[in-house]
Design a protein around this motif. Sequence first.
Motif, PDB file in Angstrom:
ATOM      1  N   LEU A   1       0.818  -1.198   0.000  1.00 41.84           N
ATOM      2  CA  LEU A   1       0.000   0.000   0.000  1.00 41.84           C
ATOM      3  C   LEU A   1       0.857   1.255   0.000  1.00 41.84           C
ATOM      4  N   SER A   2       0.345   2.295  -0.630  1.00 44.04           N
ATOM      5  CA  SER A   2       0.991   3.598  -0.628  1.00 44.04           C
ATOM      6  C   SER A   2      -0.084   4.649  -0.823  1.00 44.04           C
ATOM      7  N   ALA A   3       0.326   5.919  -0.847  1.00 42.32           N
ATOM      8  CA  ALA A   3      -0.635   6.995  -1.063  1.00 42.32           C
ATOM      9  C   ALA A   3      -1.259   6.935  -2.448  1.00 42.32           C
ATOM     10  N   LYS A   4      -0.692   6.143  -3.360  1.00 42.86           N
ATOM     11  CA  LYS A   4      -1.282   5.962  -4.692  1.00 42.86           C
ATOM     12  C   LYS A   4      -2.578   5.162  -4.637  1.00 42.86           C
ATOM     13  N   TYR A   5      -2.711   4.322  -3.646  1.00 43.18           N
ATOM     14  CA  TYR A   5      -3.813   3.356  -3.629  1.00 43.18           C
ATOM     15  C   TYR A   5      -4.637   3.526  -2.348  1.00 43.18           C
ATOM     16  N   LEU A   6      -5.285   4.683  -2.212  1.00 40.01           N
ATOM     17  CA  LEU A   6      -6.112   4.920  -1.035  1.00 40.01           C
ATOM     18  C   LEU A   6      -7.434   4.181  -1.129  1.00 40.01           C
ATOM     19  N   SER A   7      -7.792   3.719  -2.311  1.00 38.92           N
ATOM     20  CA  SER A   7      -9.001   2.922  -2.492  1.00 38.92           C
ATOM     21  C   SER A   7      -8.823   2.076  -3.745  1.00 38.92           C
ATOM     22  N   PHE A   8      -9.677   1.069  -3.890  1.00 38.29           N
ATOM     23  CA  PHE A   8      -9.665   0.246  -5.097  1.00 38.29           C
ATOM     24  C   PHE A   8     -10.620   0.786  -6.154  1.00 38.29           C
ATOM     25  N   ALA A   9     -11.497   1.681  -5.743  1.00 35.99           N
ATOM     26  CA  ALA A   9     -12.478   2.250  -6.668  1.00 35.99           C
ATOM     27  C   ALA A   9     -11.941   3.554  -7.253  1.00 35.99           C
ATOM     28  N   GLN A  10     -12.393   3.874  -8.465  1.00 33.14           N
ATOM     29  CA  GLN A  10     -11.984   5.150  -9.051  1.00 33.14           C
ATOM     30  C   GLN A  10     -12.600   6.321  -8.283  1.00 33.14           C
ATOM     31  N   TYR A  11     -13.824   6.132  -7.786  1.00 32.27           N
ATOM     32  CA  TYR A  11     -14.461   7.151  -6.971  1.00 32.27           C
ATOM     33  C   TYR A  11     -14.983   6.509  -5.691  1.00 32.27           C
TER      34      TYR A  11
END
Length: 203
Positions: free
Chosen positions: A121-131
């Motif tokens: 995990l990183s700040a790039k992937y705060l969620s799996f959804a686009q929104y």
Amino acid sequence: MTSSVELVYQIGENENEMDLAGLYHFSQWSYDFQFMGGWVGADYVIGAGWADDIRGAGFRGEIIHFIPRENNSGSEKATVASTSADYTLPSSLYFHTSVLYNSHGKKGNAGRIAPFFNNQLSAKYLSFAQYSLFGQCSYSVTPLLSASISGIVNPNDRSWYFAPSLTYSLQNNLELMATSQLFFGKNSSEFSDIRQLLFARLK
């Protein structure tokens, strides 16, 4: 009087484990602004944020863009942005809402959230959804009892998370909190297969 500069450096065994970034914060037109840039691991990072009060309501946002420093690093470009607003009524009823955008997020079924607990995990992937849409409401029912409800919705795969909570002051310096985490969604959606959880905390 309202400006500041910050610099952070993290030592690593190689360049992909090193971080060097700066942030400049200042106020203008009743807004607070910040600009940041540097490199974090394998990426160059550039971003900006703001915060303001509009007729008593808090309004803030942030956007950050990641650019791989090398083409063969295995890293990918990414943009993450969020905006939020909150407001407290004279009755102490509090509302908070937020929207999160992730350029790497999926437009369809986002997949189970279980991979959230891996070490990639990183700040790039705060969620799996686009929104992702977030909402929260809290209220002091009595001076001793407060209630809160929060939730996250993935509008693409229509899965959602719901968390009601109650906090009661038993005596000075002792409180009891009960909260539940309820997850709903069809197979392969972001919040599926997690079931319903209940917690209690004595503090």
